[in-house]
Design a protein around this motif. Structure first.
Motif, PDB file in Angstrom:
ATOM      1  N   ILE A  61      91.657   1.833  59.714  1.00  7.49           N
ATOM      2  CA  ILE A  61      91.242   3.242  59.729  1.00  7.49           C
ATOM      3  C   ILE A  61      90.793   3.648  61.129  1.00  7.49           C
ATOM      4  O   ILE A  61      91.143   4.735  61.619  1.00  7.49           O
ATOM      5  CB  ILE A  61      90.120   3.487  58.714  1.00  7.49           C
ATOM      6  N   LYS A  63      91.722   2.362  63.975  1.00  5.95           N
ATOM      7  CA  LYS A  63      92.904   2.446  64.829  1.00  5.95           C
ATOM      8  C   LYS A  63      93.660   3.745  64.591  1.00  5.95           C
ATOM      9  O   LYS A  63      94.143   4.392  65.534  1.00  5.95           O
ATOM     10  CB  LYS A  63      93.823   1.249  64.553  1.00  5.95           C
ATOM     11  N   LEU A  64      93.754   4.146  63.339  1.00  3.80           N
ATOM     12  CA  LEU A  64      94.431   5.389  62.989  1.00  3.80           C
ATOM     13  C   LEU A  64      93.716   6.594  63.601  1.00  3.80           C
ATOM     14  O   LEU A  64      94.353   7.480  64.178  1.00  3.80           O
ATOM     15  CB  LEU A  64      94.487   5.520  61.479  1.00  3.80           C
ATOM     16  N   GLN A  67      94.333   6.783  67.206  1.00  3.49           N
ATOM     17  CA  GLN A  67      95.705   7.220  67.464  1.00  3.49           C
ATOM     18  C   GLN A  67      95.804   8.744  67.394  1.00  3.49           C
ATOM     19  O   GLN A  67      96.442   9.376  68.242  1.00  3.49           O
ATOM     20  CB  GLN A  67      96.644   6.594  66.433  1.00  3.49           C
ATOM     21  N   ILE A 225     102.061   8.474  60.393  1.00  2.00           N
ATOM     22  CA  ILE A 225     100.858   7.742  59.989  1.00  2.00           C
ATOM     23  C   ILE A 225     100.595   7.859  58.503  1.00  2.00           C
ATOM     24  O   ILE A 225      99.469   7.694  58.064  1.00  2.00           O
ATOM     25  CB  ILE A 225      99.628   8.231  60.779  1.00  2.00           C
ATOM     26  N   ILE A 228     100.358   2.857  56.837  1.00  2.00           N
ATOM     27  CA  ILE A 228      99.904   1.989  57.924  1.00  2.00           C
ATOM     28  C   ILE A 228      99.780   0.571  57.376  1.00  2.00           C
ATOM     29  O   ILE A 228      99.201   0.368  56.308  1.00  2.00           O
ATOM     30  CB  ILE A 228      98.533   2.426  58.475  1.00  2.00           C
TER      31      ILE A 228
END
Length: 230
Positions: A61, A63-64, A67, A225, A228
């Motif tokens: 989460i 990392k998302l 991003q 996304i 993932i």
């Protein structure tokens, strides 16, 4: 977060065991996991995993979110919001002007025919009253149709203005969150994530389906996304 296989909420738990920390052998840590509440309580039939390691799932989460922030900050606001919606608003504005002109013309023709009725009663018109009645009925129908088109075009234009204002506000919010995300507290990070994400469904092997509070399609970002994997 929810189990994608049965829909039950994932709850945090520890298994009671403690392990030496990899980075600091002198520090003992407990293994924290998200577990499917329905499966562990035997309330649902679930063919998914019983649990997911907390730091692994939280890391995905995190990392998302990073991003999203990186992509939003990499493109100027004018490019992902204003330019795209300016084109759409120009189209809606042109349509509104065109239909407004049509309505003005149709309303003018109707008034002219109604004025001709007075002339007919005075014997000053070249049109008979029966013909004028038919022409007026047709003109009223046309005027009503164009009026409905005008109302629809006006609503579309007003809606576009509201959407543009909403996108500008959303963009500003996301950028402000991006600026503070790395330096803020864990509690504040959770609040930011909750503002971005409506729901996370977790599937076997840490595959996620994510519903956002913000429609990133409108920003034309092409964020891949939805799913993932760890």
């Amino acid at each position: 977060m929810f189990c994608g296989h049965c829909g039950s909420r994932l709850s945090l738990t520890t298994n009671g065991k403690a392990y030496p920390c990899k980075d600091d052998p002198n520090r003992i840590v407990k293994r924290v996991r998200y577990v499917c509440y329905g499966k562990t309580r035997k309330q649902t039939e679930c063919d998914g995993q019983t649990g997911y390691t907390a730091h692994t799932l939280d890391g995905i989460i995190d990392k998302l979110v990073r991003q999203i922030f990186e992509r939003m900050k990499a493109v100027p606001k004018s490019e992902i919001v204003s330019i795209r919606y300016k084109e759409k608003m120009d189209e809606r504005r042109a349509l509104l002007r065109s239909i407004r002109a049509d309505y003005t013309k149709a309303a003018g023709e109707l008034e002219m025919l109604r004025a001709e009725v007075i002339k007919s009663l005075r014997g000053e018109s070249a049109f008979s009253q029966s013909l004028l009645g038919s022409l007026i009925a047709d003109a009223e129908t046309k005027c009503l149709e164009v009026q409905q088109q005008l109302e629809a075009a006006q609503a579309a234009y007003d809606e576009g203005q509201a959407v543009l204002a909403s996108l500008n506000a959303q963009y500003d919010d996301i950028i402000s969150w991006a600026d503070m995300y790395d330096t803020t507290s864990i509690e504040a990070k959770k609040m930011i994530v909750n503002c971005l994400i409506k729901r996370v469904d977790v599937y076997r092997d840490y595959k996620l389906h994510i519903d956002f509070n913000i429609d990133f399609e409108q920003f034309n970002m092409g964020l891949d996304i939805v799913w993932i994997a760890a």
